[in-house]
Scaffold this active site. Structure first.
Site, PDB file in Angstrom:
ATOM      1  N   ARG A   1      -0.586  25.688  47.464  1.00 37.59           N
ATOM      2  CA  ARG A   1      -1.015  26.398  48.874  1.00 37.59           C
ATOM      3  C   ARG A   1      -1.887  25.377  49.797  1.00 37.59           C
ATOM      4  NH1 ARG A   1       1.739  29.162  46.999  1.00 37.59           N
ATOM      5  NH2 ARG A   1       1.566  31.165  46.317  1.00 37.59           N
TER       6      ARG A   1
ATOM      7  N   SER B   1      -2.458  37.749  49.058  1.00 39.10           N
ATOM      8  CA  SER B   1      -3.303  36.990  48.294  1.00 39.10           C
ATOM      9  C   SER B   1      -4.775  36.428  49.002  1.00 39.10           C
ATOM     10  CB  SER B   1      -3.103  35.968  47.264  1.00 39.10           C
ATOM     11  OG  SER B   1      -2.157  36.322  46.392  1.00 39.10           O
TER      12      SER B   1
ATOM     13  N   GLU C   1      -7.657  31.642  49.992  1.00 44.99           N
ATOM     14  CA  GLU C   1      -6.263  31.147  50.328  1.00 44.99           C
ATOM     15  C   GLU C   1      -5.994  31.706  51.844  1.00 44.99           C
ATOM     16  OE1 GLU C   1      -3.064  32.273  47.580  1.00 44.99           O
ATOM     17  OE2 GLU C   1      -1.762  32.597  49.321  1.00 44.99           O
TER      18      GLU C   1
HETATM   19  C1  LIG Z   1       2.145  41.580  51.264  1.00 50.22           C
HETATM   20  C2  LIG Z   1       2.214  40.150  51.248  1.00 50.22           C
HETATM   21  C3  LIG Z   1       2.449  39.379  50.135  1.00 50.22           C
HETATM   22  C4  LIG Z   1       2.281  38.083  50.105  1.00 50.22           C
HETATM   23  N1  LIG Z   1       2.790  37.040  49.355  1.00 50.22           N
HETATM   24  C5  LIG Z   1       2.742  35.667  49.243  1.00 50.22           C
HETATM   25  C6  LIG Z   1       3.402  34.854  48.316  1.00 50.22           C
HETATM   26  O1  LIG Z   1       4.018  35.343  47.217  1.00 50.22           O
HETATM   27  N2  LIG Z   1       3.253  33.661  48.468  1.00 50.22           N
HETATM   28  C7  LIG Z   1       2.646  32.993  49.534  1.00 50.22           C
HETATM   29  O2  LIG Z   1       2.451  31.795  49.368  1.00 50.22           O
HETATM   30  N3  LIG Z   1       2.109  33.939  50.468  1.00 50.22           N
HETATM   31  C8  LIG Z   1       1.977  35.142  50.543  1.00 50.22           C
HETATM   32  N4  LIG Z   1       1.540  36.063  51.370  1.00 50.22           N
HETATM   33  C9  LIG Z   1       0.764  35.321  52.416  1.00 50.22           C
HETATM   34  C10 LIG Z   1       1.645  34.976  53.893  1.00 50.22           C
HETATM   35  O3  LIG Z   1       2.764  35.741  53.814  1.00 50.22           O
HETATM   36  C11 LIG Z   1       1.927  33.587  53.664  1.00 50.22           C
HETATM   37  O4  LIG Z   1       0.726  32.692  53.641  1.00 50.22           O
HETATM   38  C12 LIG Z   1       2.706  33.037  54.711  1.00 50.22           C
HETATM   39  O5  LIG Z   1       3.101  31.897  54.790  1.00 50.22           O
HETATM   40  C13 LIG Z   1       1.960  33.019  56.207  1.00 50.22           C
HETATM   41  O6  LIG Z   1       2.734  33.084  57.343  1.00 50.22           O
HETATM   42  P1  LIG Z   1       2.350  33.574  58.810  1.00 50.22           P
HETATM   43  O7  LIG Z   1       3.120  33.180  59.642  1.00 50.22           O
HETATM   44  O8  LIG Z   1       1.936  34.971  58.931  1.00 50.22           O
HETATM   45  O9  LIG Z   1       0.862  32.814  58.917  1.00 50.22           O
HETATM   46  P2  LIG Z   1      -0.424  32.996  59.800  1.00 50.22           P
HETATM   47  O10 LIG Z   1      -1.074  34.197  58.818  1.00 50.22           O
HETATM   48  O11 LIG Z   1       0.041  33.747  61.056  1.00 50.22           O
HETATM   49  O12 LIG Z   1      -1.277  31.762  59.641  1.00 50.22           O
HETATM   50  C14 LIG Z   1      -1.626  31.064  58.205  1.00 50.22           C
HETATM   51  C15 LIG Z   1      -2.136  29.601  58.626  1.00 50.22           C
HETATM   52  O13 LIG Z   1      -1.145  29.105  59.280  1.00 50.22           O
HETATM   53  C16 LIG Z   1      -1.209  28.324  60.381  1.00 50.22           C
HETATM   54  N5  LIG Z   1       0.113  28.352  61.126  1.00 50.22           N
HETATM   55  C17 LIG Z   1       1.028  29.377  61.456  1.00 50.22           C
HETATM   56  N6  LIG Z   1       1.913  29.040  61.932  1.00 50.22           N
HETATM   57  C18 LIG Z   1       1.395  27.892  62.497  1.00 50.22           C
HETATM   58  C19 LIG Z   1       2.305  26.554  63.361  1.00 50.22           C
HETATM   59  N7  LIG Z   1       3.152  26.982  63.927  1.00 50.22           N
HETATM   60  N8  LIG Z   1       1.679  25.405  63.365  1.00 50.22           N
HETATM   61  C20 LIG Z   1       0.387  25.233  62.831  1.00 50.22           C
HETATM   62  N9  LIG Z   1      -0.109  25.974  62.258  1.00 50.22           N
HETATM   63  C21 LIG Z   1       0.449  27.298  61.976  1.00 50.22           C
HETATM   64  C22 LIG Z   1      -2.303  29.083  61.083  1.00 50.22           C
HETATM   65  O14 LIG Z   1      -3.078  28.552  61.788  1.00 50.22           O
HETATM   66  C23 LIG Z   1      -3.203  29.672  59.740  1.00 50.22           C
HETATM   67  O15 LIG Z   1      -4.116  28.908  59.489  1.00 50.22           O
HETATM   68  C24 LIG Z   1       1.628  37.571  51.288  1.00 50.22           C
HETATM   69  C25 LIG Z   1       1.149  38.182  52.402  1.00 50.22           C
HETATM   70  C26 LIG Z   1       1.520  39.487  52.186  1.00 50.22           C
HETATM   71  C27 LIG Z   1       0.932  40.318  53.434  1.00 50.22           C
END
Ligand SMILES: Cc1cc2nc3c(=O)[nH]c(=O)nc-3n(C[C@H](O)[C@H](O)[C@H](O)COP(=O)(O)OP(=O)(O)OC[C@H]3O[C@@H](n4cnc5c(N)ncnc54)[C@H](O)[C@@H]3O)c2cc1C
Length: 288
Positions: free
Chosen positions: A159, A209, A276
């Protein structure tokens, strides 16, 4: 590109928590990225990248920043090489590639965008497969310049990536190397993994998480569950009954409730659990 003022952020997060962005823009082209950066510089505001908001919540007031969302989402395939833009949904990439006999199935069921997944090196638990396993290069806009970093330069870990340590990096695209396998086998694995998740995880207003596993690999859910905190509430924020590391917004939960709940979880478990999730304060900085 249109820069809008006072745009609500709660609908742009899966937990539905947050106030308004002082400024907000959706970025479709690299030129948009440059213009957005210039705008923020002129206003002396930070640029905060947002993907699908599946790991992020915002403070309840006005976030003094330009919040940007990369909406460019193309997926180009050439043999085992895949070029994908940061706004693509990771789930869409996984299923699109499966049909073409390319196996990204270990990343099944992770909500959000490719940008968010690169930023936090999304994947399975501390001993599982993470996105970095497939990354060749990442293109990022950093301090006014476009850079393409090799996998090694991205500093990936559990992570973790170098992007968490840099000032306002804007991830634009990645080149992945994805192994081949029979489409039918990949699709079967995707189905099985989704089924496993539906049993183990809540599907409601959550951001996945909340805390990382401990450095020795102990899952955070175990620490929280052992302290008897499943179902524990602060306001409308609750520790899920189904998965102790998932916080649920059961109604009108606020950032303040969520911040209070994480403090209580750390106190009651007696463990300095590392976040996280991204808790973005009004100043644009993050809760530790
Ligand atoms: C039901 C559920 C299950 C999940 N299971 C997992 C799992 O198994 N494993 C796991 O790792 N995560 C899991 N997650 C967490 C989440 O899905 C991941 O962290 C995911 O990668 C976040 O992507 P996002 O586009 O929604 O990011 P966001 O929440 O929008 O952003 C997360 C971070 O990334 C940065 N970011 C996003 N896009 C960019 C960009 N283009 N440039 C620079 N920075 C950027 C943001 O600034 C922020 O700090 C889960 C979430 C949920 C709701």
């Amino acid at each position: 590109m249109q820069i809008q003022e006072l745009i609500p952020l709660a609908p742009r997060t899966t937990m539905r928590i947050g106030g308004n962005a002082r400024y907000y823009a959706e970025l479709q082209t690299q030129r948009d990225v440059e213009e957005a950066a210039q705008f923020a510089r002129e206003k002396s505001l930070p640029v905060i990248a947002l993907g699908a908001g599946s790991n992020t919540i915002f403070a309840d007031g006005i976030i003094e920043a330009l919040v940007v969302r990369v909406v460019a989402n193309s997926i180009e395939v050439s043999g085992n090489t895949v070029r994908v833009e940061a706004g693509a949904s990771l789930a869409t990439v996984v299923t699109h590639l499966a049909k073409r006999g390319l196996d990204l199935s270990p990343l099944t069921g992770i909500p959000g965008t490719v940008g968010g997944a690169i930023f936090g090196n999304a994947g399975q638990g501390p001993r599982g497969t993470w996105l970095d396993h497939f990354v060749q290069t990442v293109t990022v806009f950093l301090e006014g310049e476009w850079k393409t970093l090799s996998r090694e330069e991205c500093g990936f870990g559990y992570r973790e990536s170098i992007f968490k340590k840099l000032k306002n990096p804007l991830l634009w695209k990645a080149t992945l190397s994805v192994p081949s396998r029979a489409a039918r086998e990949i699709e079967q694995d995707i189905g099985a993994l989704l089924k496993k998740r539906s049993v183990a995880q809540p599907f409601t207003r959550t951001a996945g998480s909340c805390f990382k596993a401990l450095p020795d690999g102990t899952p955070a859910w175990k620490v929280i569950d052992t302290a008897g905190l499943k179902g524990y509430r602060v306001g409308d924020l609750q520790v899920s009954d189904k998965h102790a590391n998932f916080l649920i917004n059961t109604g009108n939960g606020t950032f303040a409730d969520a911040a209070h709940l994480i403090t209580e979880i750390r106190e009651k478990t007696g463990t300095p659990l590392e976040l996280e999730m991204r808790f973005v304060e009004e100043s644009g900085s993050l809760l530790p």
